[in-house]
Design a protein around this motif. Sequence first.
Motif, mmCIF file in Angstrom:
data_model
loop_
_atom_site.group_PDB
_atom_site.id
_atom_site.type_symbol
_atom_site.label_atom_id
_atom_site.label_comp_id
_atom_site.label_asym_id
_atom_site.label_seq_id
_atom_site.Cartn_x
_atom_site.Cartn_y
_atom_site.Cartn_z
ATOM 1 N N TYR A 186 0.821 -1.212 0.000
ATOM 2 C CA TYR A 186 0.000 0.000 0.000
ATOM 3 C C TYR A 186 0.858 1.265 0.000
ATOM 4 C CZ TYR A 186 -3.655 -3.326 1.242
ATOM 5 O OH TYR A 186 -4.528 -4.377 1.237
ATOM 6 N N MET A 187 2.145 1.143 -0.312
ATOM 7 C CA MET A 187 3.046 2.298 -0.323
ATOM 8 C C MET A 187 3.349 2.733 -1.757
ATOM 9 S SD MET A 187 5.908 1.278 2.508
ATOM 10 C CE MET A 187 5.483 0.575 4.089
ATOM 11 N N GLU A 188 3.766 3.990 -1.889
ATOM 12 C CA GLU A 188 4.249 4.464 -3.181
ATOM 13 C C GLU A 188 5.648 5.074 -3.085
ATOM 14 O OE1 GLU A 188 1.868 7.597 -4.743
ATOM 15 O OE2 GLU A 188 2.085 8.899 -2.975
ATOM 16 N N ASN A 189 6.158 5.255 -1.868
ATOM 17 C CA ASN A 189 7.488 5.822 -1.669
ATOM 18 C C ASN A 189 8.547 4.744 -1.900
ATOM 19 O OD1 ASN A 189 9.882 6.940 -0.737
ATOM 20 N ND2 ASN A 189 8.905 8.013 0.978
ATOM 21 N N ARG A 190 9.164 4.768 -3.090
ATOM 22 C CA ARG A 190 10.118 3.724 -3.451
ATOM 23 C C ARG A 190 11.348 3.733 -2.548
ATOM 24 N NH1 ARG A 190 8.430 -0.592 -6.203
ATOM 25 N NH2 ARG A 190 6.756 0.056 -7.584
ATOM 26 N N LYS A 191 11.788 4.903 -2.144
ATOM 27 C CA LYS A 191 12.974 4.985 -1.286
ATOM 28 C C LYS A 191 12.712 4.314 0.065
ATOM 29 C CE LYS A 191 15.128 9.110 -3.256
ATOM 30 N NZ LYS A 191 15.620 10.493 -2.995
ATOM 31 N N LEU A 192 11.519 4.542 0.609
ATOM 32 C CA LEU A 192 11.177 3.914 1.879
ATOM 33 C C LEU A 192 11.084 2.394 1.726
ATOM 34 C CD1 LEU A 192 10.359 4.063 4.837
ATOM 35 C CD2 LEU A 192 7.989 4.450 4.106
ATOM 36 N N MET A 193 10.525 1.931 0.610
ATOM 37 C CA MET A 193 10.411 0.493 0.378
ATOM 38 C C MET A 193 11.795 -0.144 0.256
ATOM 39 S SD MET A 193 7.197 0.644 -2.276
ATOM 40 C CE MET A 193 7.124 -1.091 -2.622
ATOM 41 N N GLU A 194 12.712 0.532 -0.443
ATOM 42 C CA GLU A 194 14.077 0.006 -0.557
ATOM 43 C C GLU A 194 14.769 -0.010 0.804
ATOM 44 O OE1 GLU A 194 15.956 2.473 -3.433
ATOM 45 O OE2 GLU A 194 14.702 1.770 -5.102
ATOM 46 N N TYR A 195 14.499 1.026 1.606
ATOM 47 C CA TYR A 195 15.086 1.089 2.951
ATOM 48 C C TYR A 195 14.570 -0.060 3.815
ATOM 49 C CZ TYR A 195 15.879 2.756 7.726
ATOM 50 O OH TYR A 195 16.238 2.844 9.048
ATOM 51 N N ILE A 196 13.262 -0.338 3.722
ATOM 52 C CA ILE A 196 12.680 -1.425 4.509
ATOM 53 C C ILE A 196 13.278 -2.763 4.089
ATOM 54 C CG2 ILE A 196 10.543 -2.691 4.975
ATOM 55 C CD1 ILE A 196 9.050 -0.025 4.781
ATOM 56 N N CYS A 197 13.407 -2.973 2.775
ATOM 57 C CA CYS A 197 14.007 -4.230 2.288
ATOM 58 C C CYS A 197 15.442 -4.379 2.802
ATOM 59 C CB CYS A 197 13.986 -4.265 0.759
ATOM 60 S SG CYS A 197 12.342 -4.502 0.052
ATOM 61 N N LYS A 198 16.159 -3.267 2.822
ATOM 62 C CA LYS A 198 17.538 -3.300 3.312
ATOM 63 C C LYS A 198 17.586 -3.630 4.797
ATOM 64 C CE LYS A 198 21.705 -0.402 3.502
ATOM 65 N NZ LYS A 198 22.272 0.928 3.225
ATOM 66 N N LYS A 199 16.613 -3.111 5.565
ATOM 67 C CA LYS A 199 16.588 -3.362 7.008
ATOM 68 C C LYS A 199 16.128 -4.782 7.343
ATOM 69 C CE LYS A 199 16.979 -0.672 9.993
ATOM 70 N NZ LYS A 199 18.130 -0.366 10.871
ATOM 71 N N MET A 200 15.380 -5.420 6.437
ATOM 72 C CA MET A 200 14.876 -6.768 6.725
ATOM 73 C C MET A 200 15.960 -7.829 6.560
ATOM 74 S SD MET A 200 10.960 -7.208 5.404
ATOM 75 C CE MET A 200 11.182 -6.656 3.735
ATOM 76 N N GLY A 201 17.000 -7.532 5.796
ATOM 77 C CA GLY A 201 18.041 -8.526 5.525
ATOM 78 C C GLY A 201 18.798 -9.007 6.758
ATOM 79 N N PRO A 202 19.436 -8.113 7.540
ATOM 80 C CA PRO A 202 20.231 -8.552 8.696
ATOM 81 C C PRO A 202 19.465 -9.392 9.721
ATOM 82 C CG PRO A 202 20.757 -6.281 8.138
ATOM 83 C CD PRO A 202 19.601 -6.662 7.283
ATOM 84 N N PRO A 203 18.208 -9.050 10.095
ATOM 85 C CA PRO A 203 17.496 -9.922 11.041
ATOM 86 C C PRO A 203 17.273 -11.338 10.501
ATOM 87 C CG PRO A 203 16.412 -7.788 10.900
ATOM 88 C CD PRO A 203 17.430 -7.816 9.828
ATOM 89 N N LEU A 204 17.004 -11.439 9.196
ATOM 90 C CA LEU A 204 16.813 -12.765 8.609
ATOM 91 C C LEU A 204 18.114 -13.565 8.638
ATOM 92 C CD1 LEU A 204 14.530 -11.864 5.570
ATOM 93 C CD2 LEU A 204 13.888 -13.220 7.564
ATOM 94 N N VAL A 205 19.227 -12.888 8.373
ATOM 95 C CA VAL A 205 20.529 -13.563 8.416
ATOM 96 C C VAL A 205 20.841 -14.007 9.841
ATOM 97 C CG1 VAL A 205 23.013 -13.230 8.115
ATOM 98 C CG2 VAL A 205 21.422 -12.374 6.385
ATOM 99 N N THR A 206 20.475 -13.177 10.815
ATOM 100 C CA THR A 206 20.733 -13.515 12.217
ATOM 101 C C THR A 206 19.991 -14.791 12.623
ATOM 102 O OG1 THR A 206 21.002 -11.168 12.739
ATOM 103 C CG2 THR A 206 20.604 -12.648 14.586
ATOM 104 N N LEU A 207 18.806 -15.004 12.078
ATOM 105 C CA LEU A 207 18.044 -16.204 12.412
ATOM 106 C C LEU A 207 18.787 -17.475 12.013
ATOM 107 C CD1 LEU A 207 14.410 -15.194 11.375
ATOM 108 C CD2 LEU A 207 15.372 -15.296 13.667
#
Length: 721
Positions: free
Chosen positions: A275-296
């Motif tokens: 439901y977002m249109e801000n591409r920069k925010l979406m890219e930022y969120i994707c970038k932030k989701m990576g490290p927690p997944l790797v930590t698992l």
Amino acid sequence: MSGQGGQDAKFFTRGKIQEFRAELEAAESKDKKFTKRKTVLKKIVANITMGNDMSPLFTDVVQSLGAPLLEIKKMVYLFLVCYGRQKADQLHLVIPSFLQDCNDRNPLVRALAIRTMSYIPTPVVIENLTDQLRHCLKDRDPYVRKTAAICVAKLYTADPRKAEKGGFVEMLRDLLLDSNATVVANAVAALSEIGDRQDGVIFKLNLTVANKLLTALGESSEWGTIYILDSLLRFVPERHVDAEMMAERVIVQLNHANSAVVLTAIKVLLYLMNYMENRKLMEYICKKMGPPLVTLLSSGPEVQYVALRNILLIIQRRPSVLKNDVKVFFCKYNDPIYVKLAKLEIMYRLAREENAKEVLAELQEYASEVDVDFVRKAVRSIGRLAIKVQPAADSCIQALLDLIETKVSYVVQEAVIVIKDVFRRYPGKYEGIIPKLCEHLDLLDEPESKAAVIWIIGQFANRIDNADELMDDLTYTFLEEPTEVQLALLTAAVKLFIYKAHSDTTKALVHKVLKWATEEVDNPDLRDRGFMYWRMLAINPAVAGEIVLAEKPAITTDADRMDRGALDQLLLHTGTLGSIYHKNPETFIRNATGKALADSPALNPLSRQVLVPISRPNLPPAAVVVPGPGPAEPALTGAVTGNLVETDGEPAQNGNGTNGASAHLMDTSASQETPSNEGDDDESVVSPPASSDPYAALDSAFGGYMADEPRPQNKDLLDMI
């Protein structure tokens, strides 16, 4: 606690009913501190734990409810939870004690009484529970309120109509605005459980209450945090800015130490990104989701596997999340096989031109392992890598040829299977390796690998000098082969004849195979295909050649991708069993309610093209209208009969002067809901036109054609061709 547990171990000895009854009677006298009674009850509870039937002691145990000690009350109530349903005819003995304890000065006793009553869903208990539960939901102590919230869900399970008529759902709704975070979390958990029932209310959130729940996150326990985050999926953003602001508040939960909280936060973020249109925010969120997944992945193998199965879904929808972390998924020597196979699939998904060399080198190492299943998957992944990443195709083919030279049966067979697909992906480029494949025909003993090499021989019979000899050898056991191999042999024989129509050996071969397929085989698919080829070759061999040797579309990796609508639906179950099975819960859990993305003005326009409705079962037509707290509300124009609370509109002030945002939380209409899936934001998806009856136009589809019985021509095939 450990010392106390060690002392209590002595109670876990099998006892007799008569002995316990005698001890309870003896404890009634000269036991001012209730020490004897406590000891006997511990023995009884220990025997219940060991699976011994203590129900004959019902009347003796319930007499101890009058003891003022909380520890004794806990054990008696535990006994009632275990045997209350069996002794429903004797429950009237404990009702006065229940009512007395519900009004006790100690909040622990009040909560204990109301919790125990909710565990015994018999008519006499439920009848007395409703009034007490209503008082406990408004109790001054938050511990009692949070216990009562869960009790409402149990009451709804036992008697939905009574729970709705008694206004308990509305009282739960009001608890969402409670000042205590634990109470809010339990209210959310109860409403979610009720909302997940197929006959339950439709639990939705508006922006005001969603923000209130986000505020409670900081003070909630891990379980409370999970319940609150999960409930945010019931909020449908109407504006892009709403989804973006909420995502910014949820993203901090990615740093949580609990893996379940992390996965639930990722689920909410993936949902809000639709439901977002801000591409920069979406890219930022994707970038932030990576490290927690790797930590698992640093957890135990079981948690690793759960994380890997979820990651496999996430990277299909948002490939940028882990695009630079392929090395994290390289297998370790001590990984269990199920973890290795999951990592192998993710490695293939993340492979691209920049990292193809590293991935290929790793796959080659795996191909020399001792685990047969793992080696097979690794060899097949090398071929899939050649198809997916064109610049790496040459290296992958050379790696496959090196593996074939090992002459290990299962390695050669997997290599042949994927090389067939490589030939289709790059026509006219790698046919020079066919002779090397033909040298190892004797190693092929599995249907899939046999069918693959037969396809190769038939497709490229004009480039193989001894193709007729190879086919003659392969057709020797035609009648004993599996159907998959027989179909491949039949088609390959026809191709061979078309390529070498003037060869007597080829004519005899195709005649022999067609005769077997049409006269001595029971499989209808094989027999029908044989008749079809026979008829085509007999009538017009040139046209048959154009049909059988028609140019085939090149293989792509698109088939490996999950359907976009199904993927979005599965991502709503991230962190649950559905994300491990890669199936929606309603397919394997009885009475589970489906989830799907809901349409709204903020939903990506390209996504709207693939919306798939999820319908709720029709409730009885006479829906119950439950008045909420405060003054009577005017009837809404166009509202569906049976709505508990309307979900649209601005928050109003209720009769008590408090914000009425909670009055827009849920809907119990009998109408069907149609929340839907959506496709990739970056792709335009053309949906097929809807048709009410897909067979409506078939009445005259075949005209006056009358199909004759499929049978060979009267003339011999050799004479006709």
